[in-house]
Design a protein around this motif. Structure first.
Motif, PDB file in Angstrom:
ATOM      1  N   ASP A   1      12.396  12.633  -9.814  1.00 15.10           N
ATOM      2  CA  ASP A   1      12.611  11.184  -9.732  1.00 15.10           C
ATOM      3  C   ASP A   1      12.328  10.645  -8.331  1.00 15.10           C
ATOM      4  O   ASP A   1      12.175   9.430  -8.158  1.00 15.10           O
ATOM      5  N   TYR A   2      12.309  11.535  -7.340  1.00 18.65           N
ATOM      6  CA  TYR A   2      12.046  11.137  -5.957  1.00 18.65           C
ATOM      7  C   TYR A   2      10.586  11.318  -5.555  1.00 18.65           C
ATOM      8  O   TYR A   2      10.171  10.819  -4.507  1.00 18.65           O
ATOM      9  N   THR A   3       9.810  12.034  -6.344  1.00 17.26           N
ATOM     10  CA  THR A   3       8.448  12.409  -5.956  1.00 17.26           C
ATOM     11  C   THR A   3       7.568  11.178  -5.733  1.00 17.26           C
ATOM     12  O   THR A   3       7.504  10.274  -6.579  1.00 17.26           O
ATOM     13  N   ASN A   4       6.923  11.144  -4.556  1.00 18.83           N
ATOM     14  CA  ASN A   4       5.971  10.077  -4.188  1.00 18.83           C
ATOM     15  C   ASN A   4       6.585   8.676  -4.188  1.00 18.83           C
ATOM     16  O   ASN A   4       5.872   7.681  -4.355  1.00 18.83           O
ATOM     17  N   THR A   5       7.884   8.585  -3.990  1.00 22.05           N
ATOM     18  CA  THR A   5       8.540   7.275  -3.968  1.00 22.05           C
ATOM     19  C   THR A   5       8.602   6.674  -2.569  1.00 22.05           C
ATOM     20  O   THR A   5       8.903   5.490  -2.416  1.00 22.05           O
ATOM     21  N   GLY A   6       8.390   7.509  -1.549  1.00 21.25           N
ATOM     22  CA  GLY A   6       8.550   7.033  -0.179  1.00 21.25           C
ATOM     23  C   GLY A   6       9.972   7.131   0.324  1.00 21.25           C
ATOM     24  O   GLY A   6      10.269   6.679   1.434  1.00 21.25           O
ATOM     25  N   PHE A   7      10.864   7.728  -0.482  1.00 24.21           N
ATOM     26  CA  PHE A   7      12.252   7.936  -0.063  1.00 24.21           C
ATOM     27  C   PHE A   7      12.566   9.430  -0.047  1.00 24.21           C
ATOM     28  O   PHE A   7      12.104  10.182  -0.914  1.00 24.21           O
ATOM     29  N   ASP A   8      13.364   9.839   0.942  1.00 27.03           N
ATOM     30  CA  ASP A   8      13.838  11.222   1.012  1.00 27.03           C
ATOM     31  C   ASP A   8      14.963  11.450   0.019  1.00 27.03           C
ATOM     32  O   ASP A   8      15.668  10.506  -0.377  1.00 27.03           O
ATOM     33  N   ARG A   9      15.154  12.700  -0.331  1.00 26.58           N
ATOM     34  CA  ARG A   9      16.368  13.127  -1.024  1.00 26.58           C
ATOM     35  C   ARG A   9      17.426  13.343   0.064  1.00 26.58           C
ATOM     36  O   ARG A   9      17.491  14.397   0.666  1.00 26.58           O
ATOM     37  N   GLY A  10      18.211  12.319   0.311  1.00 25.67           N
ATOM     38  CA  GLY A  10      19.121  12.333   1.459  1.00 25.67           C
ATOM     39  C   GLY A  10      20.507  12.826   1.101  1.00 25.67           C
ATOM     40  O   GLY A  10      21.143  12.320   0.175  1.00 25.67           O
ATOM     41  N   HIS A  11      20.997  13.809   1.862  1.00 24.73           N
ATOM     42  CA  HIS A  11      22.330  14.356   1.637  1.00 24.73           C
ATOM     43  C   HIS A  11      23.419  13.399   2.109  1.00 24.73           C
ATOM     44  O   HIS A  11      23.282  12.757   3.153  1.00 24.73           O
ATOM     45  N   LEU A  12      24.503  13.324   1.358  1.00 22.68           N
ATOM     46  CA  LEU A  12      25.740  12.724   1.872  1.00 22.68           C
ATOM     47  C   LEU A  12      26.556  13.814   2.570  1.00 22.68           C
ATOM     48  O   LEU A  12      26.786  13.749   3.764  1.00 22.68           O
ATOM     49  N   CYS A  13      27.010  14.847   1.847  1.00 21.28           N
ATOM     50  CA  CYS A  13      27.570  16.036   2.521  1.00 21.28           C
ATOM     51  C   CYS A  13      26.392  16.903   2.952  1.00 21.28           C
ATOM     52  O   CYS A  13      25.635  17.389   2.112  1.00 21.28           O
ATOM     53  N   PRO A  14      26.190  17.112   4.255  1.00 24.32           N
ATOM     54  CA  PRO A  14      24.976  17.777   4.729  1.00 24.32           C
ATOM     55  C   PRO A  14      24.918  19.262   4.380  1.00 24.32           C
ATOM     56  O   PRO A  14      25.942  19.949   4.299  1.00 24.32           O
ATOM     57  N   SER A  15      23.701  19.739   4.242  1.00 19.74           N
ATOM     58  CA  SER A  15      23.471  21.169   4.037  1.00 19.74           C
ATOM     59  C   SER A  15      24.098  21.999   5.155  1.00 19.74           C
ATOM     60  O   SER A  15      24.750  23.018   4.901  1.00 19.74           O
ATOM     61  N   ASP A  16      23.936  21.564   6.413  1.00 21.77           N
ATOM     62  CA  ASP A  16      24.423  22.353   7.544  1.00 21.77           C
ATOM     63  C   ASP A  16      25.935  22.351   7.681  1.00 21.77           C
ATOM     64  O   ASP A  16      26.485  23.121   8.479  1.00 21.77           O
ATOM     65  N   ASP A  17      26.630  21.502   6.943  1.00 14.98           N
ATOM     66  CA  ASP A  17      28.094  21.532   6.953  1.00 14.98           C
ATOM     67  C   ASP A  17      28.644  22.579   5.998  1.00 14.98           C
ATOM     68  O   ASP A  17      29.846  22.846   5.988  1.00 14.98           O
ATOM     69  N   ARG A  18      27.776  23.151   5.172  1.00 13.64           N
ATOM     70  CA  ARG A  18      28.212  24.091   4.141  1.00 13.64           C
ATOM     71  C   ARG A  18      27.241  25.266   4.070  1.00 13.64           C
ATOM     72  O   ARG A  18      26.460  25.420   3.138  1.00 13.64           O
ATOM     73  N   ASP A  19      27.287  26.133   5.100  1.00 15.97           N
ATOM     74  CA  ASP A  19      26.393  27.282   5.118  1.00 15.97           C
ATOM     75  C   ASP A  19      27.125  28.603   5.336  1.00 15.97           C
ATOM     76  O   ASP A  19      26.558  29.573   5.815  1.00 15.97           O
TER      77      ASP A  19
END
Length: 292
Positions: free
Chosen positions: A120-138
């Motif tokens: 649903d995000y492909t070629n839309t010009g928008f990132d798949r943006g995290h609310l809870c970040p990846s780096d907060d849960r590694d």
């Protein structure tokens, strides 16, 4: 009963109690969020310790409570994104697991609802943006993978995501490295943002709303604090609201500082509801002054 049999009875009782306690702890990790009790350490499961800002529940499709060990969120069926996500950042969540990049539909979305897909995000010009970040849960691969569930993702202008929002996320982890735990609530409000391809209000034929702003609240407490009752009138709180546009990244995140009171007006939510009212009134009014 012989004298030799008595120790065995006690051993069996001890094993039974240990197993029972283990089941209770496991249940806490997958069940509904727990409100902290003074003097009780909840460690990795107190992601909703500050309170439920919108009184989300499983009975409201546009304020639908999803709770998992890594974070708690309120999902909005009609918008296709989270209203807010709440989590606690502490050293127990940090490790060296690699970023999974496993964007996927959330299996906790009820049957019959549209589950957002990565395409649903492909070629839309928008990132798949995290609310809870990846780096907060590694700490573990499972923890990191949970951040890529698409209920934790919103359509985000690329520069917003990769520059100003990322800088704020980096600062959160700097606060933790400096000896703090950070309680965090992040969300998206309004409709219509400007991505790489220009302005849009929705993706996926209207099923996925593009938010107008992203906002975040940080509550900074000494590392190891057991519960929200450690929060005082001197506790540092940081609140921001950042327009979902490419040009938002022309400024630093500090340029978007606001008060929790202002975010309550914007969203209609009641933040920090588990904090004593007299303390709330003081800290929700303040705009962060940048103390370390």
């Amino acid at each position: 009963m012989s004298a030799k049999s008595i120790p065995m009875v006690y051993q069996l009782r001890s094993i039974f109690l240990a197993v029972s306690l283990g089941l209770l702890i496991t249940g806490c990790r997958v069940g509904r969020p727990i409100t902290p009790v003074s003097g009780t350490s909840l460690n990795r499961v107190d992601n909703l310790a500050l309170g439920n800002p919108s009184q989300a529940s499983v009975s409201d499709p546009n304020n639908y409570l999803i709770s998992r060990p890594q974070y708690v969120l309120s999902y909005n069926r009609s918008r296709g994104i989270a209203n807010w996500v709440s989590w606690r950042l502490s050293p127990s969540w940090k490790g060296d697991s690699r970023r999974t990049n496993d964007f996927r539909p959330d299996p906790l979305i009820p049957a019959g609802w549209y589950a957002v897909r990565t395409g649903d995000y492909t070629n839309t010009g928008f990132d798949r943006g995290h609310l809870c970040p990846s780096d907060d849960r590694d700490a573990t691969p499972e923890d990191n993978a949970a951040t890529f569930l698409l209920t934790n993702i919103v359509p985000q202008a690329p520069r917003h995501n990769r520059e100003v929002w990322k800088a704020l996320e980096d600062y959160e982890r700097q606060l933790m490295s400096n000896g703090n735990d950070v309680y965090i609530i992040a969300g998206a409000s309004g409709t219509g943002g400007t991505g790489q391809n220009g302005f849009a209000t929705a993706l996926a034929n209207g099923k996925l709303t593009v938010p107008a702003t992203l906002w975040k609240i940080l509550v900074v407490v000494p590392a190891g604090s057991d519960n929200t009752f450690q929060i005082t009138a001197n506790t540092r709180v940081i609140a921001v609201t950042i327009p979902n546009t490419q040009t938002a990244a022309d400024k630093t995140w500090q340029a978007y500082l606001t008060s929790i009171d202002a975010l309550e007006t914007l969203t209609g939510y009641d933040f920090l509801s588990n904090v004593p009212t007299d303390v709330q009134q003081l800290i929700e009014l303040r705009i962060d002054g940048g103390n370390s």
